[in-house]
Scaffold this motif. Structure first.
Motif, mmCIF file in Angstrom:
data_model
loop_
_atom_site.group_PDB
_atom_site.id
_atom_site.type_symbol
_atom_site.label_atom_id
_atom_site.label_comp_id
_atom_site.label_asym_id
_atom_site.label_seq_id
_atom_site.Cartn_x
_atom_site.Cartn_y
_atom_site.Cartn_z
ATOM 1 N N SER A 106 0.813 -1.213 0.000
ATOM 2 C CA SER A 106 0.000 0.000 0.000
ATOM 3 C C SER A 106 0.853 1.272 0.000
ATOM 4 O O SER A 106 0.322 2.368 -0.196
ATOM 5 N N LEU A 107 2.160 1.147 0.213
ATOM 6 C CA LEU A 107 3.045 2.322 0.237
ATOM 7 C C LEU A 107 3.419 2.745 -1.182
ATOM 8 O O LEU A 107 3.359 1.948 -2.115
ATOM 9 N N SER A 108 3.872 3.981 -1.293
ATOM 10 C CA SER A 108 4.368 4.456 -2.591
ATOM 11 C C SER A 108 5.650 3.679 -2.921
ATOM 12 O O SER A 108 6.330 3.192 -2.023
ATOM 13 N N PRO A 109 5.992 3.585 -4.195
ATOM 14 C CA PRO A 109 7.205 2.843 -4.580
ATOM 15 C C PRO A 109 8.472 3.375 -3.897
ATOM 16 O O PRO A 109 9.329 2.600 -3.492
ATOM 17 N N GLU A 110 8.575 4.706 -3.742
ATOM 18 C CA GLU A 110 9.758 5.286 -3.110
ATOM 19 C C GLU A 110 9.865 4.867 -1.645
ATOM 20 O O GLU A 110 10.925 4.491 -1.162
ATOM 21 N N HIS A 111 8.742 4.956 -0.938
ATOM 22 C CA HIS A 111 8.743 4.569 0.464
ATOM 23 C C HIS A 111 8.998 3.068 0.609
ATOM 24 O O HIS A 111 9.761 2.636 1.487
ATOM 25 N N ILE A 118 16.421 -0.672 4.029
ATOM 26 C CA ILE A 118 16.898 -0.387 5.386
ATOM 27 C C ILE A 118 16.516 -1.498 6.364
ATOM 28 O O ILE A 118 17.361 -1.973 7.122
ATOM 29 N N TYR A 119 15.272 -1.937 6.350
ATOM 30 C CA TYR A 119 14.824 -2.883 7.372
ATOM 31 C C TYR A 119 14.980 -4.350 6.977
ATOM 32 O O TYR A 119 15.231 -5.186 7.834
ATOM 33 N N PHE A 120 14.817 -4.669 5.728
ATOM 34 C CA PHE A 120 14.883 -6.079 5.334
ATOM 35 C C PHE A 120 16.276 -6.484 4.848
ATOM 36 O O PHE A 120 16.709 -7.606 5.044
ATOM 37 N N ARG A 121 16.951 -5.542 4.192
ATOM 38 C CA ARG A 121 18.298 -5.872 3.684
ATOM 39 C C ARG A 121 19.390 -5.290 4.579
ATOM 40 O O ARG A 121 20.566 -5.417 4.282
ATOM 41 N N HIS A 122 18.993 -4.611 5.647
ATOM 42 C CA HIS A 122 19.888 -4.103 6.695
ATOM 43 C C HIS A 122 21.002 -3.204 6.139
ATOM 44 O O HIS A 122 22.153 -3.308 6.524
ATOM 45 N N ARG A 123 20.613 -2.335 5.235
ATOM 46 C CA ARG A 123 21.585 -1.390 4.667
ATOM 47 C C ARG A 123 21.540 -0.099 5.475
ATOM 48 O O ARG A 123 20.521 0.275 6.048
ATOM 49 N N SER A 124 22.653 0.598 5.486
ATOM 50 C CA SER A 124 22.725 1.867 6.210
ATOM 51 C C SER A 124 22.066 2.974 5.372
ATOM 52 O O SER A 124 21.827 2.810 4.168
ATOM 53 N N VAL A 125 21.829 4.115 6.027
ATOM 54 C CA VAL A 125 21.247 5.262 5.342
ATOM 55 C C VAL A 125 22.187 5.710 4.216
ATOM 56 O O VAL A 125 21.744 6.021 3.101
ATOM 57 N N ALA A 126 23.477 5.717 4.490
ATOM 58 C CA ALA A 126 24.453 6.141 3.477
ATOM 59 C C ALA A 126 24.434 5.204 2.270
ATOM 60 O O ALA A 126 24.495 5.674 1.117
ATOM 61 N N PHE A 132 20.327 4.882 -4.454
ATOM 62 C CA PHE A 132 19.243 5.556 -5.169
ATOM 63 C C PHE A 132 19.633 6.953 -5.643
ATOM 64 O O PHE A 132 18.790 7.683 -6.179
ATOM 65 N N GLN A 133 20.878 7.349 -5.403
ATOM 66 C CA GLN A 133 21.364 8.656 -5.852
ATOM 67 C C GLN A 133 20.519 9.794 -5.273
ATOM 68 O O GLN A 133 20.099 10.708 -5.999
ATOM 69 N N ILE A 134 20.235 9.720 -3.969
ATOM 70 C CA ILE A 134 19.466 10.769 -3.283
ATOM 71 C C ILE A 134 20.212 11.144 -2.003
ATOM 72 O O ILE A 134 21.020 10.359 -1.500
ATOM 73 N N PRO A 135 19.957 12.345 -1.481
ATOM 74 C CA PRO A 135 20.627 12.750 -0.240
ATOM 75 C C PRO A 135 20.227 11.866 0.954
ATOM 76 O O PRO A 135 19.129 11.295 0.979
ATOM 77 N N GLN A 136 21.113 11.766 1.943
ATOM 78 C CA GLN A 136 20.836 10.959 3.131
ATOM 79 C C GLN A 136 19.619 11.482 3.899
ATOM 80 O O GLN A 136 18.838 10.709 4.439
ATOM 81 N N GLY A 137 19.458 12.802 3.922
ATOM 82 C CA GLY A 137 18.292 13.381 4.587
ATOM 83 C C GLY A 137 16.987 12.910 3.955
ATOM 84 O O GLY A 137 15.991 12.685 4.641
ATOM 85 N N THR A 138 16.991 12.746 2.637
ATOM 86 C CA THR A 138 15.802 12.263 1.925
ATOM 87 C C THR A 138 15.516 10.803 2.314
ATOM 88 O O THR A 138 14.351 10.419 2.499
ATOM 89 N N VAL A 139 16.576 10.018 2.452
ATOM 90 C CA VAL A 139 16.395 8.616 2.873
ATOM 91 C C VAL A 139 15.766 8.580 4.266
ATOM 92 O O VAL A 139 14.810 7.833 4.513
#
Length: 161
Positions: A106-111, A118-126, A132-139
Motif C-alpha cells: 500500500s506504500l508508494s514505490p519510493e517509500h 533499510i529494514y529487510f536488507r539491513h543497509r545503512s542510510v548512506a 538511489f542517488q538521493i541525499p541521506q536526509g531524503t532517505v
C-alpha cells in the motif's frame, strides 16, 4: 484420631518435610498417613506400645510410592502464561509476515524501496542514499514517513478483520 494427630502430627510433618523438601507434599503425606491409621483404627485402639514407628513406616512407604509414581510419570508441562501462544509460534510469524507484506504494497514505490533496503536488507542510510542517488536526509525522511504510513496501513488492516 485427634489425639493421635496431636501426639504425632508435628513429628510426622517434620520427617516428611525432610524427606520431600516440600512442605505441601509433606502435608499431603501426613494426611494420607493419618487416613491409613484411621482405616486401621483397631490397631490404633488396641496398641500397647507407642505407634511412632508404625506411623513413620507408613509415611516412609507413602513417600517412596510417591517418588516411584513421579519417576514413571512424565513431567508435567507448565501452563502457559496468560496471553496464549508459546514462544516462537511459527504460524503466528507467517501470518505477521503476510500482513506486513500486504501493508508494504500500500506504500508508494519510493517509500517501499527505502523500507525494504533499510529494514529487510539491513543497509545503512548512506548505502541507500548512494544506491538511489538521493541525499541521506531524503532517505531518513522517506523512512520516517514510510514507517508512519505502514503503521496506519497495519492499524487499518487490523480493524478490517
Amino acid at each position: 484420631m485427634r489425639d493421635l494427630y496431636a501426639e504425632h502430627g508435628r513429628m510426622l510433618l517434620a520427617y516428611a518435610t525432610r524427606m520431600t523438601g516440600d512442605r505441601g507434599a509433606a502435608e499431603d503425606l501426613v494426611q494420607e498417613t493419618m487416613i491409613r491409621a484411621w482405616r486401621h483404627a483397631h490397631i490404633v485402639a488396641t496398641a500397647t506400645v507407642p505407634l511412632t514407628g508404625w506411623l513413620l513406616t507408613i509415611l516412609r512407604n507413602l513417600s517412596f510410592d510417591r517418588a516411584r509414581r513421579r519417576a514413571v510419570r512424565p513431567s508435567e508441562v507448565p501452563e502457559l502464561p496468560e496471553g496464549g501462544a508459546a514462544h516462537g509460534d511459527h504460524a503466528e510469524r507467517i501470518v505477521d509476515s503476510v500482513v506486513v507484506l500486504e501493508a508494504l504494497k500500500s506504500l508508494s514505490p519510493e517509500h517501499n524501496r527505502v523500507l525494504v533496503e533499510i529494514y529487510f536488507r539491513h543497509r545503512s542510510v548512506a548505502e541507500v542514499a548512494e544506491m538511489f542517488q538521493i541525499p541521506q536526509g531524503t532517505v531518513k525522511s522517506r523512512t520516517h514517513y514510510a514507517v508512519r504510513a505502514l503503521r496506519t496501513a497495519l492499524a487499518d488492516g487490523v480493524e478490517d478483520r
